[in-house]
Design a protein around this motif. Sequence first.
Motif, PDB file in Angstrom:
ATOM      1  N   TRP A 324      39.435  40.356  39.132  1.00 45.44           N
ATOM      2  CA  TRP A 324      39.740  38.946  38.873  1.00 45.44           C
ATOM      3  C   TRP A 324      38.491  38.181  38.447  1.00 45.44           C
ATOM      4  CZ3 TRP A 324      36.645  36.088  42.002  1.00 45.44           C
ATOM      5  CH2 TRP A 324      36.238  36.648  43.217  1.00 45.44           C
ATOM      6  N   VAL A 325      38.750  37.038  37.833  1.00 37.53           N
ATOM      7  CA  VAL A 325      37.699  36.081  37.523  1.00 37.53           C
ATOM      8  C   VAL A 325      38.206  34.703  37.961  1.00 37.53           C
ATOM      9  CG1 VAL A 325      38.516  35.698  35.148  1.00 37.53           C
ATOM     10  CG2 VAL A 325      36.147  35.191  35.724  1.00 37.53           C
ATOM     11  N   MET A 326      37.328  33.886  38.559  1.00 35.88           N
ATOM     12  CA  MET A 326      37.778  32.590  39.089  1.00 35.88           C
ATOM     13  C   MET A 326      36.858  31.470  38.606  1.00 35.88           C
ATOM     14  SD  MET A 326      38.499  31.448  42.998  1.00 35.88           S
ATOM     15  CE  MET A 326      36.807  31.402  43.541  1.00 35.88           C
ATOM     16  N   ILE A 327      37.478  30.413  38.107  1.00 37.92           N
ATOM     17  CA  ILE A 327      36.715  29.251  37.637  1.00 37.92           C
ATOM     18  C   ILE A 327      36.859  28.119  38.646  1.00 37.92           C
ATOM     19  CG2 ILE A 327      36.477  27.537  35.791  1.00 37.92           C
ATOM     20  CD1 ILE A 327      37.664  29.620  33.883  1.00 37.92           C
ATOM     21  N   ALA A 353      42.554  43.094  28.384  1.00 39.59           N
ATOM     22  CA  ALA A 353      43.462  42.789  29.494  1.00 39.59           C
ATOM     23  C   ALA A 353      44.891  42.971  29.001  1.00 39.59           C
ATOM     24  CB  ALA A 353      43.247  41.352  29.960  1.00 39.59           C
ATOM     25  N   LYS A 354      45.777  43.437  29.876  1.00 39.66           N
ATOM     26  CA  LYS A 354      47.199  43.524  29.513  1.00 39.66           C
ATOM     27  C   LYS A 354      48.002  42.630  30.471  1.00 39.66           C
ATOM     28  CE  LYS A 354      48.447  47.748  27.786  1.00 39.66           C
ATOM     29  NZ  LYS A 354      48.508  49.241  27.811  1.00 39.66           N
ATOM     30  N   ASP A 355      48.487  43.188  31.583  1.00 42.65           N
ATOM     31  CA  ASP A 355      49.235  42.346  32.529  1.00 42.65           C
ATOM     32  C   ASP A 355      48.268  41.473  33.328  1.00 42.65           C
ATOM     33  OD1 ASP A 355      51.951  43.232  32.104  1.00 42.65           O
ATOM     34  OD2 ASP A 355      51.263  45.165  32.895  1.00 42.65           O
ATOM     35  N   PHE A 356      48.597  40.210  33.420  1.00 45.58           N
ATOM     36  CA  PHE A 356      47.717  39.305  34.161  1.00 45.58           C
ATOM     37  C   PHE A 356      48.569  38.344  34.993  1.00 45.58           C
ATOM     38  CE2 PHE A 356      48.190  35.017  32.441  1.00 45.58           C
ATOM     39  CZ  PHE A 356      49.036  35.268  31.368  1.00 45.58           C
ATOM     40  N   ARG A 357      47.943  37.707  35.949  1.00 45.92           N
ATOM     41  CA  ARG A 357      48.597  36.605  36.670  1.00 45.92           C
ATOM     42  C   ARG A 357      47.516  35.599  37.044  1.00 45.92           C
ATOM     43  NH1 ARG A 357      47.845  38.509  42.242  1.00 45.92           N
ATOM     44  NH2 ARG A 357      47.130  40.630  41.905  1.00 45.92           N
ATOM     45  N   LEU A 401      42.209  34.228  37.706  1.00 48.14           N
ATOM     46  CA  LEU A 401      42.996  35.103  36.828  1.00 48.14           C
ATOM     47  C   LEU A 401      42.784  36.552  37.252  1.00 48.14           C
ATOM     48  CD1 LEU A 401      43.430  34.962  33.022  1.00 48.14           C
ATOM     49  CD2 LEU A 401      42.559  37.071  34.020  1.00 48.14           C
ATOM     50  N   TYR A 402      43.887  37.232  37.549  1.00 48.80           N
ATOM     51  CA  TYR A 402      43.836  38.652  37.911  1.00 48.80           C
ATOM     52  C   TYR A 402      44.223  39.495  36.693  1.00 48.80           C
ATOM     53  CZ  TYR A 402      43.956  37.306  42.863  1.00 48.80           C
ATOM     54  OH  TYR A 402      43.679  36.767  44.090  1.00 48.80           O
ATOM     55  N   ILE A 403      43.485  40.563  36.456  1.00 47.65           N
ATOM     56  CA  ILE A 403      43.898  41.537  35.442  1.00 47.65           C
ATOM     57  C   ILE A 403      44.462  42.734  36.213  1.00 47.65           C
ATOM     58  CG2 ILE A 403      43.118  43.085  33.613  1.00 47.65           C
ATOM     59  CD1 ILE A 403      40.988  41.033  32.915  1.00 47.65           C
ATOM     60  N   ASP A 404      45.770  42.949  36.060  1.00 51.65           N
ATOM     61  CA  ASP A 404      46.433  44.008  36.833  1.00 51.65           C
ATOM     62  C   ASP A 404      46.538  45.318  36.058  1.00 51.65           C
ATOM     63  OD1 ASP A 404      46.747  42.392  39.071  1.00 51.65           O
ATOM     64  OD2 ASP A 404      48.560  41.481  38.251  1.00 51.65           O
ATOM     65  N   THR A 405      46.624  45.226  34.722  1.00 52.28           N
ATOM     66  CA  THR A 405      46.588  46.456  33.910  1.00 52.28           C
ATOM     67  C   THR A 405      45.680  46.199  32.716  1.00 52.28           C
ATOM     68  OG1 THR A 405      48.493  45.839  32.553  1.00 52.28           O
ATOM     69  CG2 THR A 405      48.952  47.129  34.531  1.00 52.28           C
ATOM     70  N   TYR A 406      45.150  47.266  32.147  1.00 56.57           N
ATOM     71  CA  TYR A 406      44.179  47.115  31.068  1.00 56.57           C
ATOM     72  C   TYR A 406      44.310  48.246  30.068  1.00 56.57           C
ATOM     73  CZ  TYR A 406      42.025  50.397  34.324  1.00 56.57           C
ATOM     74  OH  TYR A 406      41.822  51.443  35.168  1.00 56.57           O
ATOM     75  N   GLY A 412      39.176  42.836  30.265  1.00 54.26           N
ATOM     76  CA  GLY A 412      38.179  41.793  29.989  1.00 54.26           C
ATOM     77  C   GLY A 412      38.837  40.590  29.346  1.00 54.26           C
ATOM     78  N   ILE A 413      38.100  39.530  29.260  1.00 56.79           N
ATOM     79  CA  ILE A 413      38.605  38.283  28.670  1.00 56.79           C
ATOM     80  C   ILE A 413      37.477  37.634  27.877  1.00 56.79           C
ATOM     81  CG2 ILE A 413      39.338  35.897  29.205  1.00 56.79           C
ATOM     82  CD1 ILE A 413      41.579  37.813  29.702  1.00 56.79           C
ATOM     83  N   ASN A 414      37.822  37.106  26.708  1.00 55.24           N
ATOM     84  CA  ASN A 414      36.827  36.387  25.913  1.00 55.24           C
ATOM     85  C   ASN A 414      36.637  34.966  26.424  1.00 55.24           C
ATOM     86  OD1 ASN A 414      35.137  36.293  23.506  1.00 55.24           O
ATOM     87  ND2 ASN A 414      36.572  37.809  22.718  1.00 55.24           N
ATOM     88  N   GLU A 415      37.751  34.256  26.571  1.00 57.20           N
ATOM     89  CA  GLU A 415      37.619  32.826  26.892  1.00 57.20           C
ATOM     90  C   GLU A 415      38.865  32.317  27.606  1.00 57.20           C
ATOM     91  OE1 GLU A 415      34.762  31.455  26.210  1.00 57.20           O
ATOM     92  OE2 GLU A 415      35.086  29.319  26.528  1.00 57.20           O
ATOM     93  N   ILE A 416      38.625  31.418  28.550  1.00 59.28           N
ATOM     94  CA  ILE A 416      39.728  30.716  29.223  1.00 59.28           C
ATOM     95  C   ILE A 416      39.468  29.215  29.053  1.00 59.28           C
ATOM     96  CG2 ILE A 416      40.874  30.262  31.420  1.00 59.28           C
ATOM     97  CD1 ILE A 416      39.870  32.997  32.389  1.00 59.28           C
TER      98      ILE A 416
END
Lengths: 420, 148
Positions: A324-327, A353-357, A401-406, A412-416
């Motif tokens: 996960w990543v948290m802002i 990243a694929k499935d996320f929540r 944001l959790y990344i559950d599948t990849y 990974g994530i570029n930008e939120i």
Amino acid sequence: MDRAKELVLKLVDRSLSDAEFAELQEIMRSDAELRAYYHRTIEIDQALEKMSLSELDATVPAARPTGGNGTLLWRNVGWLAAAIAIALLVLSQRQQSFDVVLKSSEQADWRGASLMVGERLGSRMMQLKNGKIELAFPTSTAVVIQAPAFFQVVADDTLVVAQGAVTVTHSGTPGSFSLETPTGTLRDLGTKFGVSIGSSNSESFVLTHVFDGQVAFENSSVEEEVIFGDGDYVEIRGVGENRPVTLLSDDPNAYLIPLTPPGDSGPAERRNLALHKPVESSGFWSNHKTELFPPSNVNDGRLDDTGVPRDWSFWLLPEKSTGWVMIDLEAVELISSIDIQNTHNRWYDDRAAKDFRIETSIDGDAFSPLIDGELAVPSKHETIPFETFEFDPVRARYVKLYIDTYKQSGGGINEIRIYE
Amino acid sequence: MRCYIAKILSNAPATDDVLQEANKVLWAKRDEWQQDTPFLKWAYRVCFFQAKAYLRDRSRERLVFDEDLVELLATDEVEYSDTDLQRALAACLAKASDTARELLVRRYVEGDSVKSLAERLALSPNALSQKLRRYRYQLQVCIENQTS
């Protein structure tokens, strides 16, 4: 805005007709509330005029040095510095102006001098701290620049870029547009190409990818200009435009995706609550000595898998793991929309990243589910889209944001981006 | 004091001239200030008479308030404290859209004239003034919300 208030604003501008002035005087005589509005309008007008640029800069969150009590000597030095600064300012205002225009911008955040859409550029060095802009040159050249960037127009056909990601689309006479970089000059031979420029302590990196056509590279240490052709991607390393360079052809780092021109003004009007706020994550990928992909990349305003070696725009989870990543928005905010841009790990095309929540919290302890879904996984040949997720407004300070599948090797994530 | 004079002169460009005259009078009459009177109250009174003298000389000019309205305006209370206003202004400028912020900064903080700014943006001065008024109105609404 009602008519009486509009008349007040026009009066403060000194642009009322005599008839309008007579009408306003009549209302103000009997309407104490309107007089109060007039007082407030003048007070704000005066406060705006009194506001200094440094005070204005303080409205933009940034680390600022703190001042102590100065001695007389230092105060005198301060006056001298101020006098020099004013002299430099006067000199700098005599700068040349070019037929190069800021065509569009998206969430542009300038430092020092700024530009507005439609405005012509002068010869000063510009700093784009965040966002993306497009310049139109009279040579029929469109240049998209993504922050963080330092650039300077030095002629109607020449742009200097010291740092930043750039995409040049040139449809004018071949050879009539040049991009000067820290390692040499790229001359457009009727084409579209991308460049990403950055520096370490010891050298500069100019990642160059020709999307279409040809580009000539010139450096005074190279006897003949080097031609990069259609589809070539090359990493150019060096310490100056007159010093020897190293050309690394087919270097995966230099595989770039064209920057899209800035969008319409809609999103630019919104404030991204996440930008540069504190971030933490369950972990991040690094190969120890050379490359790092820390979580602070998810809200640094840099997009599209851009950057240069040792300084990329995206966050990656450790090898083959979820996380996960948290802002921390630093205050409880009402949020109703989140934009996410995935990554494909540049040319490597092996992480996404694929499935996320997403969960949110007000205190950082108790989290509630907000949204979940699956992100699109673009290939290395595609532009990475921003995906927008809208929901009923919620109050939140922490957005996790959790990344559950990849994909393949990791997520990974570029930008939120987070909006009210 | 500048703000006080600007209110009486309906923001006329002569505000700075009148302020300068008022400063001269304050200095010349400094011995007349009685220390049991708040200095600002005395200073405002001097500004008021200087502004009135200016208006009397120019009563035939455009956009000069009638004397009865000047009296009313001079006795109205100040709306914002300096600190509250500066704080709210900074917060509202930070919240303003990029375009609004840029335009307001150019016009007021950097002091670009409407004419030169309009030329650079390829707008008519009238269109630019309207935009500025709209942004200032939005700024004012924001400041009122912040300070209420």
